[in-house]
Scaffold this active site. Structure first.
Site, PDB file in Angstrom:
ATOM      1  N   ARG A 160       0.866  -1.170   0.000  1.00 17.83           N
ATOM      2  CA  ARG A 160       0.000   0.000   0.000  1.00 17.83           C
ATOM      3  C   ARG A 160       0.907   1.225   0.000  1.00 17.83           C
ATOM      4  O   ARG A 160       2.015   1.195   0.539  1.00 17.83           O
ATOM      5  CB  ARG A 160      -0.908   0.013   1.233  1.00 17.83           C
ATOM      6  CG  ARG A 160      -1.802  -1.221   1.349  1.00 17.83           C
ATOM      7  CD  ARG A 160      -2.604  -1.196   2.643  1.00 17.83           C
ATOM      8  NE  ARG A 160      -3.541  -2.323   2.746  1.00 17.83           N
ATOM      9  CZ  ARG A 160      -3.274  -3.472   3.342  1.00 17.83           C
ATOM     10  NH1 ARG A 160      -2.086  -3.659   3.914  1.00 17.83           N
ATOM     11  NH2 ARG A 160      -4.169  -4.446   3.377  1.00 17.83           N
ATOM     12  N   LYS A 182      -2.775  -3.036   8.464  1.00 12.15           N
ATOM     13  CA  LYS A 182      -4.097  -2.808   9.024  1.00 12.15           C
ATOM     14  C   LYS A 182      -4.376  -3.796  10.153  1.00 12.15           C
ATOM     15  O   LYS A 182      -3.971  -4.942  10.102  1.00 12.15           O
ATOM     16  CB  LYS A 182      -5.156  -2.972   7.933  1.00 12.15           C
ATOM     17  CG  LYS A 182      -5.163  -1.830   6.901  1.00 12.15           C
ATOM     18  CD  LYS A 182      -6.296  -2.008   5.919  1.00 12.15           C
ATOM     19  CE  LYS A 182      -6.364  -0.849   4.934  1.00 12.15           C
ATOM     20  NZ  LYS A 182      -7.480  -1.021   3.969  1.00 12.15           N
ATOM     21  N   ARG A 255      -0.106  -2.272  -6.740  1.00  9.60           N
ATOM     22  CA  ARG A 255      -0.522  -3.340  -5.814  1.00  9.60           C
ATOM     23  C   ARG A 255      -1.528  -4.260  -6.505  1.00  9.60           C
ATOM     24  O   ARG A 255      -1.470  -5.486  -6.338  1.00  9.60           O
ATOM     25  CB  ARG A 255      -1.111  -2.712  -4.545  1.00  9.60           C
ATOM     26  CG  ARG A 255      -1.656  -3.706  -3.511  1.00  9.60           C
ATOM     27  CD  ARG A 255      -1.964  -2.967  -2.208  1.00  9.60           C
ATOM     28  NE  ARG A 255      -2.865  -3.709  -1.346  1.00  9.60           N
ATOM     29  CZ  ARG A 255      -2.506  -4.686  -0.523  1.00  9.60           C
ATOM     30  NH1 ARG A 255      -1.246  -5.073  -0.458  1.00  9.60           N
ATOM     31  NH2 ARG A 255      -3.395  -5.292   0.243  1.00  9.60           N
ATOM     32  N   HIS A 278      -4.913  -9.704   3.116  1.00 12.02           N
ATOM     33  CA  HIS A 278      -6.347  -9.456   3.181  1.00 12.02           C
ATOM     34  C   HIS A 278      -6.993 -10.378   4.212  1.00 12.02           C
ATOM     35  O   HIS A 278      -6.643 -11.555   4.288  1.00 12.02           O
ATOM     36  CB  HIS A 278      -6.998  -9.722   1.827  1.00 12.02           C
ATOM     37  CG  HIS A 278      -6.733  -8.654   0.805  1.00 12.02           C
ATOM     38  ND1 HIS A 278      -6.728  -8.894  -0.551  1.00 12.02           N
ATOM     39  CD2 HIS A 278      -6.461  -7.336   0.949  1.00 12.02           C
ATOM     40  CE1 HIS A 278      -6.471  -7.774  -1.196  1.00 12.02           C
ATOM     41  NE2 HIS A 278      -6.297  -6.822  -0.316  1.00 12.02           N
TER      42      HIS A 278
END
Length: 304
Positions: A160, A182, A255, A278
């Site tokens: 990212r 994240k 990405r 993810h």
């Protein structure tokens, strides 16, 4: 006689700041702070989450804000993100008795904007990325080697843009990156050897006391120790696009290209999901941008 309890006010607890404190990831904290400041600007004309009275929010005000965002042409995903953040702040206000239960429950009833999720952005072919990297390496200048490394590593590690900008020397051991993304999840990201070679060419130019990997370069090639910003990375992409007469692409498209090209060569979706970091497989599926040509080629292989 029992002493009357003091009623809590915004001076005691700012619900926006409380909400930010519930976040784990530095990336999330930075992004949410920026978004809440933007929401404050829309609602009060002042871009300051600390001074805005979040306890004065109502169902009517939030519905009006949602309508304003729709008229401005914001994407449904962006509007829904803003709505979710506001509801999160209001939840903190309710939990600290700064907002009544009735008011909070009404705010929760504001509906999300419905949307049909389509693929955004594009996937760059490996030839395009190699062309960019080669072009900047051939400049044989610090900014050339830095930009080549930006394209190569963003693509080769599926980063990212915020992660790229915040990379430090300690995050890289020559073979892999260790970073916190994240949800405050720590991940070890393998870096292909051909990408490491490109990155190492740039690292030779960093100062001995350098902290960040990707730093600002001023006029006349003066290298600073401060890290580049996402805005600077977007500018680098735009310059490359214009210089090499390429179709438009964003840093995040690099990405997307990482995921799409891995799927293209037959890497299973579960592995790609892990590499992309993810939580949901469905999120990874949306990064598959192989398009109609792949579908056509697939059905041609159907046994008959």
């Amino acid at each position: 006689m029992k002493k009357k309890e003091k009623k809590l006010t915004m001076e005691d607890y700012n619900p926006a700041e409380l909400y930010i404190q519930t976040l784990d990831s530095p990336v999330s904290i930075k992004n949410v702070t920026y978004a809440l400041n933007h929401i404050s600007l829309m609602l009060s004309g002042k871009q300051c989450l600390k001074s805005f009275d979040w306890t004065a929010l109502t169902y009517q005000k939030l519905t009006l804000l949602k309508s304003q965002y729709i008229k401005k042409g914001l994407s449904p995903n962006s509007i829904n993100t803003y709505l979710a953040l506001i509801k999160g702040v209001c939840r903190e206000a309710w939990k600290t008795d700064l907002m009544t239960t009735d008011c909070y429950m009404m705010i929760k009833e504001v509906k999300r904007v419905k949307s049909v999720k389509l693929c955004s952005g594009r996937s760059l072919g490996h030839e395009e990325i190699k062309r960019m990297v080669t072009h900047y390496q051939n400049l044989k200048t610090p900014i050339g080697y830095r930009n080549a490394a930006i394209f190569a590593l963003t693509y080769g590690a599926g980063l990212r843009v915020a992660e790229l900008c915040d990379l430090t020397i300690n995050n890289y051991n020559g073979k892999a990156l260790t970073l916190t993304g994240k949800g405050n999840k720590e991940a070890i990201i393998p870096v292909p050897s051909f990408i490491s070679e490109i990155l190492d060419c740039w690292l030779k130019y960093l100062k001995s006391d350098a902290y960040y990997i990707f730093v600002r370069i001023a006029r006349y090639g003066v290298i600073h120790n401060s890290n580049i910003s996402p805005k600077s990375v977007r500018h680098v992409c735009n310059v490359a696009r214009d210089t090499l007469a390429m179709a438009h692409f964003s840093p995040h498209d690099l990405r997307r290209s990482f995921a799409t090209n891995l799927i293209e060569i037959g890497i299973d979706l579960f592995t790609v999901q892990n590499l992309m970091r993810h939580t949901s497989m469905e999120t990874t599926r949306r990064y598959d941008m192989r398009g109609e040509a792949t579908k056509k080629a697939a059905v041609e292989l159907l046994p008959f």
